[in-house]
Motif scaffolding. Sequence first.
Motif, short mmCIF file in Angstrom:
data_model
loop_
_atom_site.label_atom_id
_atom_site.label_comp_id
_atom_site.label_asym_id
_atom_site.label_seq_id
_atom_site.Cartn_x
_atom_site.Cartn_y
_atom_site.Cartn_z
N LEU A 107 2.76 -41.38 -21.75
CA LEU A 107 1.70 -40.75 -20.98
C LEU A 107 0.58 -40.23 -21.86
O LEU A 107 -0.57 -40.14 -21.43
N ARG A 108 0.91 -39.88 -23.09
CA ARG A 108 -0.11 -39.35 -23.99
C ARG A 108 -1.24 -40.35 -24.24
O ARG A 108 -2.39 -39.97 -24.41
N VAL A 109 -0.90 -41.63 -24.25
CA VAL A 109 -1.92 -42.65 -24.49
C VAL A 109 -2.52 -43.17 -23.19
O VAL A 109 -3.37 -44.07 -23.22
N ARG A 110 -2.09 -42.65 -22.06
CA ARG A 110 -2.60 -43.10 -20.75
C ARG A 110 -3.54 -42.09 -20.12
O ARG A 110 -3.86 -42.20 -18.93
N LEU A 111 -3.97 -41.10 -20.90
CA LEU A 111 -4.85 -40.09 -20.34
C LEU A 111 -6.21 -40.70 -20.01
O LEU A 111 -6.88 -41.26 -20.87
N ARG A 112 -6.59 -40.59 -18.75
CA ARG A 112 -7.89 -41.05 -18.29
C ARG A 112 -8.44 -40.01 -17.33
O ARG A 112 -7.67 -39.29 -16.68
N ALA A 113 -9.72 -39.96 -17.21
CA ALA A 113 -10.34 -38.93 -16.37
C ALA A 113 -9.85 -39.01 -14.94
O ALA A 113 -9.59 -38.00 -14.28
N LYS A 114 -9.69 -40.24 -14.42
CA LYS A 114 -9.29 -40.40 -13.03
C LYS A 114 -7.87 -39.94 -12.78
O LYS A 114 -7.55 -39.38 -11.74
N SER A 115 -6.98 -40.20 -13.76
CA SER A 115 -5.57 -39.90 -13.57
C SER A 115 -5.13 -38.64 -14.29
O SER A 115 -3.94 -38.34 -14.35
N MET A 116 -6.08 -37.89 -14.85
CA MET A 116 -5.74 -36.71 -15.66
C MET A 116 -4.85 -35.71 -14.92
O MET A 116 -3.86 -35.23 -15.49
N PRO A 117 -5.13 -35.32 -13.67
CA PRO A 117 -4.26 -34.33 -13.01
C PRO A 117 -2.81 -34.78 -12.91
O PRO A 117 -1.89 -34.00 -13.15
N THR A 118 -2.60 -36.05 -12.54
CA THR A 118 -1.24 -36.55 -12.43
C THR A 118 -0.55 -36.57 -13.78
O THR A 118 0.61 -36.18 -13.91
N VAL A 119 -1.27 -37.03 -14.82
CA VAL A 119 -0.69 -37.11 -16.15
C VAL A 119 -0.29 -35.73 -16.66
O VAL A 119 0.78 -35.54 -17.24
N VAL A 120 -1.16 -34.75 -16.45
CA VAL A 120 -0.89 -33.39 -16.93
C VAL A 120 0.39 -32.85 -16.33
O VAL A 120 1.24 -32.28 -17.03
N LEU A 121 0.57 -33.02 -15.02
CA LEU A 121 1.77 -32.50 -14.36
C LEU A 121 3.04 -33.21 -14.84
O LEU A 121 4.07 -32.57 -15.09
N TYR A 122 2.97 -34.54 -14.97
CA TYR A 122 4.15 -35.27 -15.42
C TYR A 122 4.45 -35.00 -16.89
O TYR A 122 5.62 -34.98 -17.29
N LEU A 123 3.42 -34.80 -17.71
CA LEU A 123 3.64 -34.41 -19.10
C LEU A 123 4.32 -33.05 -19.18
O LEU A 123 5.22 -32.84 -19.99
N ASN A 124 3.88 -32.15 -18.33
CA ASN A 124 4.48 -30.81 -18.30
C ASN A 124 5.95 -30.87 -17.90
O ASN A 124 6.81 -30.20 -18.50
N LEU A 125 6.26 -31.71 -16.91
CA LEU A 125 7.65 -31.85 -16.47
C LEU A 125 8.51 -32.49 -17.56
O LEU A 125 9.62 -32.03 -17.83
N ALA A 126 7.99 -33.54 -18.21
CA ALA A 126 8.75 -34.20 -19.27
C ALA A 126 8.98 -33.27 -20.46
O ALA A 126 10.06 -33.26 -21.05
N LEU A 127 7.98 -32.48 -20.82
CA LEU A 127 8.13 -31.54 -21.92
C LEU A 127 9.17 -30.48 -21.61
O LEU A 127 10.02 -30.14 -22.44
N SER A 128 9.11 -29.94 -20.39
CA SER A 128 10.08 -28.92 -19.99
C SER A 128 11.50 -29.49 -19.98
O SER A 128 12.44 -28.85 -20.47
N ASP A 129 11.66 -30.68 -19.42
CA ASP A 129 12.99 -31.31 -19.38
C ASP A 129 13.50 -31.59 -20.79
O ASP A 129 14.69 -31.41 -21.07
N LEU A 130 12.62 -32.05 -21.67
CA LEU A 130 13.04 -32.36 -23.03
C LEU A 130 13.49 -31.11 -23.78
O LEU A 130 14.51 -31.13 -24.48
#
Length: 375
Positions: A107-130
């Motif tokens: 997800l870190r390399v998939r950051l785009r302006a259009k999908s930024m909100p979705t990426v941020v939330l999923y990154l947050n979930l993956a980081l917390s789970d990890l």
Amino acid sequence: MADLVSGFIFCLMAMQTIQHEGNRSRTKTKISSVVIPKTFKGWMYKHNHTNHLPALHSSTNPWLYVNTEDPVTAYTTGIISTWVIPSTYILAMLVGIPSNAYILGFLRVRLRAKSMPTVVLYLNLALSDLLLLLSLALRVHYHFSGNNWIFGEISCRLITALFYGNVYCSAQTIACISLKRYLAVVRPFLYRRMTKTTLAVGTCLVVWFLFGAAVVPELLFRQSYHITPLGVTTCHDVLPLEEEPHSQLILYRLMLVFPGFIVPFLICIYAHVAVVYHLGQSGCDWRAFIRVSTLVFVIFVVCFLPSGILHIAHYIRLFSSGDDRLYGYYRVAVCLCCLHSCLDPFLCFLISKTPASELQFISLREIPQRRGVMT
């Protein structure tokens, strides 16, 4: 899946109950009015001319005394805590650490302006789970060693803080994702007017603020004590309930149940029901997406509801009658939260591949605006 997990919980609770059958005839002791949740009861060892500390002991941890007929003994020496719990942790780590690490890197390399909100939330979930899964490594050794902590007080505080903090953080992040989907489906016009990237980043900051509020007490106060009758040093499992400063944490820890479990759980329930209802009323065929979304929601309920209920019930029983027998069941239920953390990447991928949904977790492509639905 829900029936399989429910049967698993039932079997584990039955095994724990068998361990306690020999403890039902224990004598009643004086009950303290000062207790804290999530732990067994212990008493500071009082040394005077009528009792003596054992001669051979190299531990620098304070001493606690427990009654060998109390549930703490059955839990500490029983198969549940010395085999079932650590084995479940190992399974969660083997599956969850690689998958969540991959999601973070991808997800870190998939950051785009259009999908930024979705990426941020999923990154947050993956980081917390990890972080939650990484905190299990030392606890696996702790449980396999007969609940004997050998890594020192500082590491005990850190691991305890990461463990409980990230359980709350994962539930809160899942609630934020559910709320985002609710706004996109049920309130599409309001959702389009929002500054979604700023809102997603701000939401994650709030979640991590609550994470910090949950872990600070665990970092400030002692968590490891040597249990004299058992000859082990426990980490967080047994605390002196009548001693300062632990008695000061009662209200604080009780309050954490609401932002950490009750509020996220209610948000997820309401958001899921509302989304399913509105999709069912639309003219499009969303049956495949509704089935998969419902499966993901049921797995979330099965994994988080038992630990939340047992946490609250254990606290009430401990506060009202001094009965701490539910703590063993609570520790088993927390294993389900760890399993959910390792399943999150696969559940998100599953919902993204539903043909009717057009949700693309890998490419993070938004659903067409005309349908009013986004990831």
